[in-house]
Design a protein around this motif. Structure first.
Motif, PDB file in Angstrom:
ATOM      1  N   ILE A 236      27.698 -67.686 -54.760  1.00  0.00           N
ATOM      2  CA  ILE A 236      26.203 -68.092 -54.958  1.00  0.00           C
ATOM      3  C   ILE A 236      25.563 -67.621 -56.103  1.00  0.00           C
ATOM      4  O   ILE A 236      26.101 -66.474 -56.785  1.00  0.00           O
ATOM      5  CB  ILE A 236      25.563 -68.231 -53.901  1.00  0.00           C
ATOM      6  N   LEU A 237      24.667 -68.388 -56.938  1.00  0.00           N
ATOM      7  CA  LEU A 237      24.695 -67.899 -58.097  1.00  0.00           C
ATOM      8  C   LEU A 237      23.003 -67.486 -58.250  1.00  0.00           C
ATOM      9  O   LEU A 237      21.947 -68.137 -57.853  1.00  0.00           O
ATOM     10  CB  LEU A 237      24.819 -68.583 -59.843  1.00  0.00           C
ATOM     11  N   ILE A 238      22.980 -66.351 -58.134  1.00  0.00           N
ATOM     12  CA  ILE A 238      20.928 -66.451 -58.526  1.00  0.00           C
ATOM     13  C   ILE A 238      20.809 -65.705 -59.848  1.00  0.00           C
ATOM     14  O   ILE A 238      20.868 -65.436 -60.310  1.00  0.00           O
ATOM     15  CB  ILE A 238      20.451 -64.831 -57.651  1.00  0.00           C
ATOM     16  N   ILE A 239      19.672 -66.302 -60.335  1.00  0.00           N
ATOM     17  CA  ILE A 239      19.077 -66.621 -61.879  1.00  0.00           C
ATOM     18  C   ILE A 239      17.950 -65.740 -62.031  1.00  0.00           C
ATOM     19  O   ILE A 239      16.778 -66.351 -60.850  1.00  0.00           O
ATOM     20  CB  ILE A 239      19.258 -68.352 -62.826  1.00  0.00           C
TER      21      ILE A 239
ATOM     22  N   GLU B 199      15.739 -60.206 -53.740  1.00  0.00           N
ATOM     23  CA  GLU B 199      16.181 -59.229 -52.590  1.00  0.00           C
ATOM     24  C   GLU B 199      17.170 -60.238 -51.220  1.00  0.00           C
ATOM     25  O   GLU B 199      17.813 -59.961 -51.076  1.00  0.00           O
ATOM     26  CB  GLU B 199      15.642 -58.192 -52.838  1.00  0.00           C
ATOM     27  N   PHE B 200      16.277 -61.020 -50.277  1.00  0.00           N
ATOM     28  CA  PHE B 200      15.780 -61.317 -49.760  1.00  0.00           C
ATOM     29  C   PHE B 200      16.794 -62.449 -49.112  1.00  0.00           C
ATOM     30  O   PHE B 200      17.843 -62.172 -48.216  1.00  0.00           O
ATOM     31  CB  PHE B 200      14.290 -61.995 -48.897  1.00  0.00           C
ATOM     32  N   PRO B 201      16.909 -63.109 -50.333  1.00  0.00           N
ATOM     33  CA  PRO B 201      18.242 -64.516 -49.978  1.00  0.00           C
ATOM     34  C   PRO B 201      19.322 -63.509 -50.642  1.00  0.00           C
ATOM     35  O   PRO B 201      20.499 -64.112 -50.114  1.00  0.00           O
ATOM     36  CB  PRO B 201      17.652 -64.963 -51.122  1.00  0.00           C
ATOM     37  N   ARG B 202      19.129 -62.452 -51.682  1.00  0.00           N
ATOM     38  CA  ARG B 202      21.043 -62.166 -52.077  1.00  0.00           C
ATOM     39  C   ARG B 202      21.648 -61.525 -50.623  1.00  0.00           C
ATOM     40  O   ARG B 202      22.556 -61.378 -50.568  1.00  0.00           O
ATOM     41  CB  ARG B 202      20.376 -61.197 -53.226  1.00  0.00           C
ATOM     42  N   ASP B 203      20.743 -61.014 -50.234  1.00  0.00           N
ATOM     43  CA  ASP B 203      21.044 -59.505 -48.950  1.00  0.00           C
ATOM     44  C   ASP B 203      20.982 -59.999 -47.903  1.00  0.00           C
ATOM     45  O   ASP B 203      22.769 -60.383 -47.343  1.00  0.00           O
ATOM     46  CB  ASP B 203      20.141 -58.469 -49.013  1.00  0.00           C
ATOM     47  N   GLN B 204      20.898 -61.547 -47.746  1.00  0.00           N
ATOM     48  CA  GLN B 204      21.234 -62.254 -46.191  1.00  0.00           C
ATOM     49  C   GLN B 204      22.133 -63.094 -46.590  1.00  0.00           C
ATOM     50  O   GLN B 204      23.488 -63.316 -45.645  1.00  0.00           O
ATOM     51  CB  GLN B 204      19.455 -63.015 -45.635  1.00  0.00           C
ATOM     52  N   LEU B 205      22.563 -63.887 -47.566  1.00  0.00           N
ATOM     53  CA  LEU B 205      23.280 -64.816 -47.698  1.00  0.00           C
ATOM     54  C   LEU B 205      24.665 -63.635 -47.971  1.00  0.00           C
ATOM     55  O   LEU B 205      25.730 -64.095 -47.605  1.00  0.00           O
ATOM     56  CB  LEU B 205      23.226 -65.521 -48.989  1.00  0.00           C
ATOM     57  N   ARG B 206      24.643 -62.395 -48.331  1.00  0.00           N
ATOM     58  CA  ARG B 206      25.641 -61.292 -48.377  1.00  0.00           C
ATOM     59  C   ARG B 206      26.126 -60.766 -47.131  1.00  0.00           C
ATOM     60  O   ARG B 206      27.230 -61.106 -46.611  1.00  0.00           O
ATOM     61  CB  ARG B 206      25.473 -60.306 -49.095  1.00  0.00           C
TER      62      ARG B 206
ATOM     63  N   ASP C 223      29.604 -64.492 -51.529  1.00  0.00           N
ATOM     64  CA  ASP C 223      30.179 -64.382 -52.241  1.00  0.00           C
ATOM     65  C   ASP C 223      28.501 -64.642 -53.791  1.00  0.00           C
ATOM     66  O   ASP C 223      28.615 -65.175 -54.269  1.00  0.00           O
ATOM     67  CB  ASP C 223      31.167 -63.899 -53.029  1.00  0.00           C
ATOM     68  N   VAL C 224      27.871 -63.629 -53.582  1.00  0.00           N
ATOM     69  CA  VAL C 224      26.442 -63.525 -54.276  1.00  0.00           C
ATOM     70  C   VAL C 224      26.589 -62.897 -55.955  1.00  0.00           C
ATOM     71  O   VAL C 224      26.882 -61.429 -55.408  1.00  0.00           O
ATOM     72  CB  VAL C 224      24.967 -63.920 -53.147  1.00  0.00           C
ATOM     73  N   HIS C 225      26.184 -63.509 -57.186  1.00  0.00           N
ATOM     74  CA  HIS C 225      26.020 -62.694 -58.091  1.00  0.00           C
ATOM     75  C   HIS C 225      24.949 -62.924 -58.860  1.00  0.00           C
ATOM     76  O   HIS C 225      23.965 -63.903 -58.284  1.00  0.00           O
ATOM     77  CB  HIS C 225      26.903 -63.982 -58.828  1.00  0.00           C
ATOM     78  N   VAL C 226      24.059 -62.067 -59.772  1.00  0.00           N
ATOM     79  CA  VAL C 226      22.774 -61.941 -59.835  1.00  0.00           C
ATOM     80  C   VAL C 226      23.120 -62.489 -61.678  1.00  0.00           C
ATOM     81  O   VAL C 226      23.417 -61.278 -62.162  1.00  0.00           O
ATOM     82  CB  VAL C 226      21.258 -61.347 -60.097  1.00  0.00           C
ATOM     83  N   ALA C 227      21.994 -63.219 -62.868  1.00  0.00           N
ATOM     84  CA  ALA C 227      22.806 -63.467 -63.760  1.00  0.00           C
ATOM     85  C   ALA C 227      21.074 -63.130 -64.678  1.00  0.00           C
ATOM     86  O   ALA C 227      20.406 -63.711 -63.487  1.00  0.00           O
ATOM     87  CB  ALA C 227      23.541 -64.696 -63.989  1.00  0.00           C
ATOM     88  N   THR C 228      21.254 -62.955 -65.695  1.00  0.00           N
ATOM     89  CA  THR C 228      19.950 -62.565 -66.723  1.00  0.00           C
ATOM     90  C   THR C 228      20.462 -63.269 -67.790  1.00  0.00           C
ATOM     91  O   THR C 228      21.428 -63.671 -67.990  1.00  0.00           O
ATOM     92  CB  THR C 228      19.782 -61.222 -67.043  1.00  0.00           C
TER      93      THR C 228
ATOM     94  N   ALA D 111      19.618 -57.247 -61.706  1.00  0.00           N
ATOM     95  CA  ALA D 111      20.822 -57.698 -62.828  1.00  0.00           C
ATOM     96  C   ALA D 111      22.550 -57.965 -62.651  1.00  0.00           C
ATOM     97  O   ALA D 111      22.750 -56.307 -62.465  1.00  0.00           O
ATOM     98  CB  ALA D 111      20.364 -57.349 -64.537  1.00  0.00           C
ATOM     99  N   GLU D 112      23.277 -58.266 -62.973  1.00  0.00           N
ATOM    100  CA  GLU D 112      24.838 -58.278 -63.288  1.00  0.00           C
ATOM    101  C   GLU D 112      24.795 -58.954 -64.270  1.00  0.00           C
ATOM    102  O   GLU D 112      26.781 -58.214 -64.186  1.00  0.00           O
ATOM    103  CB  GLU D 112      25.039 -59.287 -61.473  1.00  0.00           C
TER     104      GLU D 112
END
Length: 184
Positions: A9-12, A23-30, A35-40, A58-59
């Motif tokens: 999963i990608l979070i932008i 943070e809530f979706p990122r952490d709960q999905l993890r 496998d969750v990535h954050v792109a800026t 950021a990632e």
């Protein structure tokens, strides 16, 4: 079909995102095994809004990610974040790519602005933060006042209070598999 434990999963996001909505979706999905990535925009750390102060995150760089590598896209809200994202052609094109590939797209709060800019809300049931209801309606969306709306794998929610329902729907839609949609 993809099990959430095998999903990528990608979070932008960019500066001004709502901290809890990233943070809530990122952490709960993890926690569920994704496998969750954050792109800026520039791949550098960004500041989110948390209560009455600035947070962090950021990632990766948005221009360096490819929709083919992910099962879903999540866009957190906040007023500043989606307003800046929707002005970036790389972001709009990425959203269109996820859409055209039938992948899950999830946007919360003001983030449906990005979906509006990508031209993918017309004829769909969508919710958002109340202040952008008119924008959604003007783009042809069927706005509803519900914790979560989902139309062919496009998931929207109104606010941080809706995040549990938002994450549950993301999991459900990823596990359902690709969605047949017309190209944006």
């Amino acid at each position: 079909m993809t099990a959430i434990s095998n999903a990528k999963i990608l979070i932008i996001a960019t500066h001004g995102f709502e901290q809890s909505e990233l943070e809530f979706p990122r952490d709960q999905l993890r926690v569920k095994g994704a496998d969750v990535h954050v792109a800026t925009l520039d791949g550098k750390p960004i500041k989110g809004w948390e209560g009455s102060d600035w947070g962090r995150e950021a990632e990766a760089k948005i221009a360096d990610v490819n929709s083919h590598d992910y099962d879903a896209l999540v866009i957190p809200g906040g007023q500043i974040n989606p307003d800046l994202l929707r002005a970036e052609p790389a972001v709009v094109n990425l959203v269109k790519d996820f859409h055209n590939e039938g992948k899950v797209i999830a946007a919360v709060c003001h983030a449906p602005w990005v979906l509006v800019e990508a031209g993918i809300v017309k004829g769909r049931e969508v919710t958002s933060y109340l202040s952008i209801k008119t924008d959604v309606v003007n783009a042809g969306g069927n706005w509803v006042d519900e914790a979560v709306a989902c139309d062919k794998g496009i998931i929207t929610s109104r606010k941080p209070d809706d995040l549990k329902a938002f994450v549950s729907k993301i999991v459900e839609e990823i596990e359902e598999g690709q969605h047949d949609r017309k190209a944006a």
